[in-house]
Design an enzyme around this catalytic site. Sequence first.
Site, PDB file in Angstrom:
ATOM      1  N   LYS A 227       4.773   9.445   1.051  1.00  0.00           N
ATOM      2  CA  LYS A 227       3.478   9.811   1.640  1.00  0.00           C
ATOM      3  C   LYS A 227       3.562   9.829   3.174  1.00  0.00           C
ATOM      4  O   LYS A 227       3.113  10.784   3.805  1.00  0.00           O
ATOM      5  CB  LYS A 227       2.446   8.783   1.147  1.00  0.00           C
ATOM      6  CG  LYS A 227       1.040   8.980   1.610  1.00  0.00           C
ATOM      7  CD  LYS A 227       0.061   8.211   0.726  1.00  0.00           C
ATOM      8  CE  LYS A 227      -0.124   6.758   1.118  1.00  0.00           C
ATOM      9  NZ  LYS A 227      -0.826   6.531   2.392  1.00  0.00           N
ATOM     10  N   SER A 228       4.149   8.797   3.766  1.00  0.00           N
ATOM     11  CA  SER A 228       4.206   8.724   5.237  1.00  0.00           C
ATOM     12  C   SER A 228       5.021   9.878   5.814  1.00  0.00           C
ATOM     13  O   SER A 228       4.628  10.503   6.806  1.00  0.00           O
ATOM     14  CB  SER A 228       4.853   7.405   5.680  1.00  0.00           C
ATOM     15  OG  SER A 228       4.031   6.327   5.352  1.00  0.00           O
TER      16      SER A 228
ATOM     17  N   SER B 271       1.222  -1.725  13.786  1.00  0.00           N
ATOM     18  CA  SER B 271       0.759  -0.642  12.913  1.00  0.00           C
ATOM     19  C   SER B 271       1.480   0.651  13.270  1.00  0.00           C
ATOM     20  O   SER B 271       1.409   1.121  14.408  1.00  0.00           O
ATOM     21  CB  SER B 271      -0.752  -0.457  13.088  1.00  0.00           C
ATOM     22  OG  SER B 271      -1.145   0.841  12.711  1.00  0.00           O
TER      23      SER B 271
ATOM     24  N   ASP C 285       2.377  -2.311   2.297  1.00  0.00           N
ATOM     25  CA  ASP C 285       1.719  -1.655   1.149  1.00  0.00           C
ATOM     26  C   ASP C 285       2.191  -2.218  -0.188  1.00  0.00           C
ATOM     27  O   ASP C 285       1.624  -1.887  -1.236  1.00  0.00           O
ATOM     28  CB  ASP C 285       1.987  -0.145   1.188  1.00  0.00           C
ATOM     29  CG  ASP C 285       1.248   0.517   2.352  1.00  0.00           C
ATOM     30  OD1 ASP C 285       0.259  -0.059   2.847  1.00  0.00           O
ATOM     31  OD2 ASP C 285       1.670   1.614   2.763  1.00  0.00           O
TER      32      ASP C 285
ATOM     33  N   LYS D 268      -7.317  -2.396   4.635  1.00  0.00           N
ATOM     34  CA  LYS D 268      -6.706  -1.215   3.994  1.00  0.00           C
ATOM     35  C   LYS D 268      -7.788  -0.481   3.184  1.00  0.00           C
ATOM     36  O   LYS D 268      -8.970  -0.673   3.434  1.00  0.00           O
ATOM     37  CB  LYS D 268      -5.520  -1.660   3.128  1.00  0.00           C
ATOM     38  CG  LYS D 268      -4.353  -2.231   3.945  1.00  0.00           C
ATOM     39  CD  LYS D 268      -3.728  -1.178   4.834  1.00  0.00           C
ATOM     40  CE  LYS D 268      -2.578  -1.744   5.655  1.00  0.00           C
ATOM     41  NZ  LYS D 268      -2.051  -0.765   6.607  1.00  0.00           N
TER      42      LYS D 268
ATOM     43  N   ARG E 249      -3.387   1.426  -4.733  1.00  0.00           N
ATOM     44  CA  ARG E 249      -2.305   0.439  -4.931  1.00  0.00           C
ATOM     45  C   ARG E 249      -2.771  -0.753  -5.774  1.00  0.00           C
ATOM     46  O   ARG E 249      -1.966  -1.376  -6.463  1.00  0.00           O
ATOM     47  CB  ARG E 249      -1.734  -0.006  -3.590  1.00  0.00           C
ATOM     48  CG  ARG E 249      -1.127   1.178  -2.828  1.00  0.00           C
ATOM     49  CD  ARG E 249      -0.097   0.794  -1.808  1.00  0.00           C
ATOM     50  NE  ARG E 249       0.132   1.908  -0.897  1.00  0.00           N
ATOM     51  CZ  ARG E 249       0.902   2.966  -1.149  1.00  0.00           C
ATOM     52  NH1 ARG E 249       1.542   3.057  -2.300  1.00  0.00           N
ATOM     53  NH2 ARG E 249       1.046   3.936  -0.264  1.00  0.00           N
TER      54      ARG E 249
END
Length: 435
Positions: free
Chosen positions: A21-22, A172, A319, A346, A392
């Site tokens: 995803k990132s 972050s 995550d 989150k 998640r």
Amino acid sequence: MTLSVARPRKIRGEIIAPGDKSVSHRAVMFNAIADGVARITNFSPGADCTSTVSLLRSLGVEIEREPGPDGQGDSLTVTGRGMNGLEEPADILDAGNSGTTTRLMSGILAGRKMLAVLTGDDSLRSRPMGRVVRPLTEMGAVIRGRHNDSLAPLVFAGGQLRGIEFTMPVASAQLKSTILLAGLRALDKTRVHQPAASRDHTERMLTAMGADIKSYGLDVEIQPTELSAVDVEVPGDISSAAFWMVAGAAHPDAEIMIRGVGVNPTRSGVIDVLKAMGADLTLEHQREVAGEPVADIFVRSSRLRGTDINGDIIPLLIDEVPVLAVAAAMAEGQTNITDAGELRVKETDRIAATIDWLTGAGIECEGHADGLTIQGSGHVGGGKFNSYDDHRIAMSLGVAGLVSDSPITVLNGEVAGISYPGFWKDIGRLGGLVG
Ligand code: S3P
């Protein structure tokens, strides 16, 4: 959609991790502001990355999307508009549930000669955006938001960007990337100081695209530069693979091969922690794909023991904490997770959501401001649990069902589609889905 999972007697199987995803978000965003045409393969099938694609299309970027062969992600062809070629959007931009889309696009939208309004779903509109608005404003961007400029919708109304030296209040990768992207269009150099290392996909990809970007330990410096389009083959998502690593290690009779997993050291904290817990996990066929290390991961049933998870490893597995809670419950002894206060902001408060289901499943546990303590007993009870509309949490509950004494029912399980639409199908292939 309510889904139930029961423990299969034995698990044998092979999983192909969906595209990361990132890396997918970055591949399409960065190529959208580059010169040239790029092809992206194994693009994440999740709804979050689709939000990024539709948002970029609203800014005039031409993106063709074709479905990939079975088991592989889609292929995208992106025609870059160059650093200053984005068009003013005709309507409000909707980032859906995606924090990465909102924060990284804030770095791209800041200081442009246009008006753009960026919003998202209920969860996204409650997540902290002041952390990106403040430094972007210091760079010269004009940005307004709800709640004293700290919540979306965010309104971008131009400005002239100057380089800044910025000390990040949190480790972050989203915040770091936002400032670096704005730095590409600033008048002079920008330097970011990180309190600890976080995922470095932005630095790797911008380097491959010709940006003048350099890392000095935890600092990253960027000079204004144009980008050249680059083809990206997206590696498999370690954050998705982590569900199968935990399932394989915690189930009493399991062997799972997970193919094509990105094992970038700024993402692979979950492997180190599972190994420290005693997981029988091996990396095979290690290779490099598009500047990112990739491996196949083989995992089998293991005797797990509790561990401490804290400090600089936290951003490298942020995550994966919800699924590591399943491993902790199935381990002997106590697991103590601290320095993870970011979990509270989150998609949902993941500390509260995890404590909620662990307690319901009969596990002794306690939440703290910055983490949780779990007393492992080698058993997870069954029950019906809330996913809190968090992908998640929903998938961690699915993994809990694969190892629990009686079935686990997950409310609103389809939210897994945010990052891993094939998740429940894969649970079924491993023999776990009962309805
Ligand atoms: C991401 C960074 C992490 C992570 C998120 C994706 C990214 O957030 O939780 O799922 O792609 O940069 P933070 O960097 O804000 O911790």
